[in-house]
Design a protein around this motif. Sequence first.
Motif, short mmCIF file in Angstrom:
data_model
loop_
_atom_site.label_atom_id
_atom_site.label_comp_id
_atom_site.label_asym_id
_atom_site.label_seq_id
_atom_site.Cartn_x
_atom_site.Cartn_y
_atom_site.Cartn_z
N ARG A 90 0.81 -1.22 0.00
CA ARG A 90 0.00 0.00 0.00
C ARG A 90 0.84 1.27 0.00
O ARG A 90 0.30 2.36 -0.06
CB ARG A 90 -0.91 0.02 1.25
CG ARG A 90 -2.04 -1.00 1.21
CD ARG A 90 -3.01 -0.76 2.36
NE ARG A 90 -2.39 -1.08 3.65
CZ ARG A 90 -2.63 -2.21 4.32
NH1 ARG A 90 -3.46 -3.11 3.86
NH2 ARG A 90 -2.03 -2.40 5.48
N SER A 91 2.19 1.12 0.11
CA SER A 91 3.00 2.30 0.41
C SER A 91 4.09 2.65 -0.58
O SER A 91 4.46 3.82 -0.67
CB SER A 91 3.67 2.12 1.78
OG SER A 91 2.73 1.77 2.76
N CYS A 92 4.67 1.70 -1.30
CA CYS A 92 5.88 2.04 -2.07
C CYS A 92 5.99 1.21 -3.34
O CYS A 92 5.20 0.31 -3.59
CB CYS A 92 7.14 1.83 -1.21
SG CYS A 92 7.40 0.11 -0.73
N GLY A 93 7.00 1.55 -4.14
CA GLY A 93 7.32 0.78 -5.34
C GLY A 93 8.26 -0.37 -4.99
O GLY A 93 8.25 -0.88 -3.87
N TRP A 94 9.10 -0.73 -5.97
CA TRP A 94 9.98 -1.89 -5.78
C TRP A 94 11.07 -1.56 -4.76
O TRP A 94 11.45 -0.40 -4.60
CB TRP A 94 10.61 -2.28 -7.12
CG TRP A 94 9.58 -2.66 -8.16
CD1 TRP A 94 8.23 -2.48 -8.10
CD2 TRP A 94 9.85 -3.27 -9.42
NE1 TRP A 94 7.63 -2.96 -9.23
CE2 TRP A 94 8.59 -3.44 -10.07
CE3 TRP A 94 11.01 -3.70 -10.07
CZ2 TRP A 94 8.50 -4.02 -11.33
CZ3 TRP A 94 10.91 -4.27 -11.33
CH2 TRP A 94 9.66 -4.44 -11.95
N TRP A 95 11.59 -2.60 -4.09
CA TRP A 95 12.66 -2.35 -3.12
C TRP A 95 13.70 -3.45 -3.11
O TRP A 95 13.42 -4.60 -3.35
CB TRP A 95 12.10 -2.06 -1.73
CG TRP A 95 11.19 -3.13 -1.16
CD1 TRP A 95 9.92 -3.41 -1.55
CD2 TRP A 95 11.50 -4.04 -0.10
NE1 TRP A 95 9.40 -4.44 -0.80
CE2 TRP A 95 10.34 -4.84 0.10
CE3 TRP A 95 12.61 -4.24 0.72
CZ2 TRP A 95 10.29 -5.84 1.07
CZ3 TRP A 95 12.55 -5.23 1.68
CH2 TRP A 95 11.40 -6.02 1.85
N TRP A 96 14.95 -3.01 -2.84
CA TRP A 96 16.12 -3.88 -2.92
C TRP A 96 16.82 -3.84 -1.56
O TRP A 96 17.63 -2.94 -1.29
CB TRP A 96 17.09 -3.38 -3.98
CG TRP A 96 16.62 -3.47 -5.40
CD1 TRP A 96 17.02 -4.39 -6.34
CD2 TRP A 96 15.68 -2.61 -6.08
NE1 TRP A 96 16.38 -4.15 -7.54
CE2 TRP A 96 15.55 -3.08 -7.41
CE3 TRP A 96 14.92 -1.51 -5.68
CZ2 TRP A 96 14.72 -2.47 -8.35
CZ3 TRP A 96 14.08 -0.90 -6.61
CH2 TRP A 96 13.99 -1.40 -7.92
N PRO A 97 16.51 -4.79 -0.66
CA PRO A 97 17.17 -4.76 0.65
C PRO A 97 18.60 -5.29 0.54
O PRO A 97 18.83 -6.33 -0.08
CB PRO A 97 16.31 -5.71 1.49
CG PRO A 97 15.67 -6.63 0.51
CD PRO A 97 15.59 -5.91 -0.80
#
Lengths: 150, 378
Positions: free
Chosen positions: B207-214
Amino acid sequence: MYLAELLDRTGLDVLDHLEREVTVPVIDGLQAQGDLIVIPLDMVPTINPWWGTERYVPRGGVELVRGEAGNNPHTLVADPWTCKYTTNAQDPLVLGIAAFANTAPVYLIHPEHGGTGVAPGTWLVRRQQERRQGAHLGRRLRGNTVLVAD
Amino acid sequence: MSAARRRKSRLADKPLPSVEFWWRAVDIRDEWSAHALSCEPADRETTQTTITSLYALAGAPPPQFVWVDSPSAAADQVPPSDPLRHNGSWPLESRIATRVSALRERLDRRIGRYRPVEVPNPSRAVAGDQPAKSILDPCVRGALRRSIRESVADMIRAADSRPSGLRWLGQHDVDWIAHYDMHQRVLETRFADEDLAELELWATLARSCGWWWPREDRCFVAERPLVLRTDPETRLHCADGPAVIYPDGWKVHAWHGTLVPAWVTGTPTADMITAERNVEVRRCAIEKIGWPAFIDQAGSTLLGQAPDPGNPGCELRLYALPATRTRLLLATNGSLERDGTRRQYGLHVPDRFDNPVDAAGWTYGLTGAQYAQLRRRT
């Protein structure tokens, strides 16, 4: 029968720009509805559908081509106990999706193409194929051939 | 009856009690689809708090956050993942992957085994004797996988093919999240509280952000796009411009779910189309300008024309297509479109045909003589 009456009886619907107060003709011969064709079985004598699994077309009709992935369904509707069908068409070209035998007119209904009647007889229903173009979307049939998605 | 068996939802294992349940599942699907298609700026504070919790579950301290304006920008910045180490600890992203896969396994165990059964409409959904979970799986998870994961996210990824290592999709991870949400809210499947809390973290990110790379000490997170256009079947599509625009100006062009170069959604000419190597791109570009214009411009030779049997007033035309081993059969629909016109469509047929009626017959496995007997086309 009028298209409106047919829709009323079946609970199906077509797009609202199609004329509803026209008589749906009943055709005794080869006819096509979009990517589907209804062939008199005696026109293709090499095809012997397997009737061992035949069933009567139920009150709500039977979807010959299911409405999936954006395609619209073609629904076969019949009065009770007047039309037996089998989905085991045994078509070597793999285009045959059903065969049916009716003792009274039956109707094919499609949301975009409207309705059409089929006179009593024995019929093979086939889908349409085309040459595959590279990574063409669509179900591959044999070799370079795919089903047309209507 | 074992404890595990009792915990399973009774609703999920029985046929759908009414069409109402189908529509509630559809509402949940649409709710998540809307999050997936959201073009609002990311909620950065919520995103960072939530990702920090996921780091904590993986036994890692809070990372430093690096916000990027598109997945393409991330490919410039994200360092390559460390090779898997078997003697030391696993990289952070692998630990998160293990954790989420274990979470999904535990949730799946509560749902129990089943086979998804696709039904075309809600009245069919309540007519059969299939368990509700079989019926609602394709309606929610299957539909979102096809639309959001395969048609939207996969296209965005394909538009920049540089590898950027393990990542999650934030707003585009909705298919599996919606699946468990539907189970909980519609089928009353009871999940363990701690599993629901962990699932809620993933739902919050969707519900909050696009793609992410931890990564070990830094987490790269992409903004949501500014523009995201789809066709009515939720396939990425825009006929006259980019289907996706990210805040840094990175664009993705697509035609009904097929990734295309920008020129296709501009003004393609027959020369540009015949010079294109990719046939799918060619097809999209032809659809954009229409078959008649393409045939006209491409200098295709008309090999034959004939009245379309069963389609009064319409003609079948057969064209040779330059540089292909197929011919093009141009036909006209038997029924009207909403705007009162009849749509023309081109079918590819083998190049052995010179007669359009023979070619039309072949498309149904018939000879030309048989097809000529067509009485009616609707």
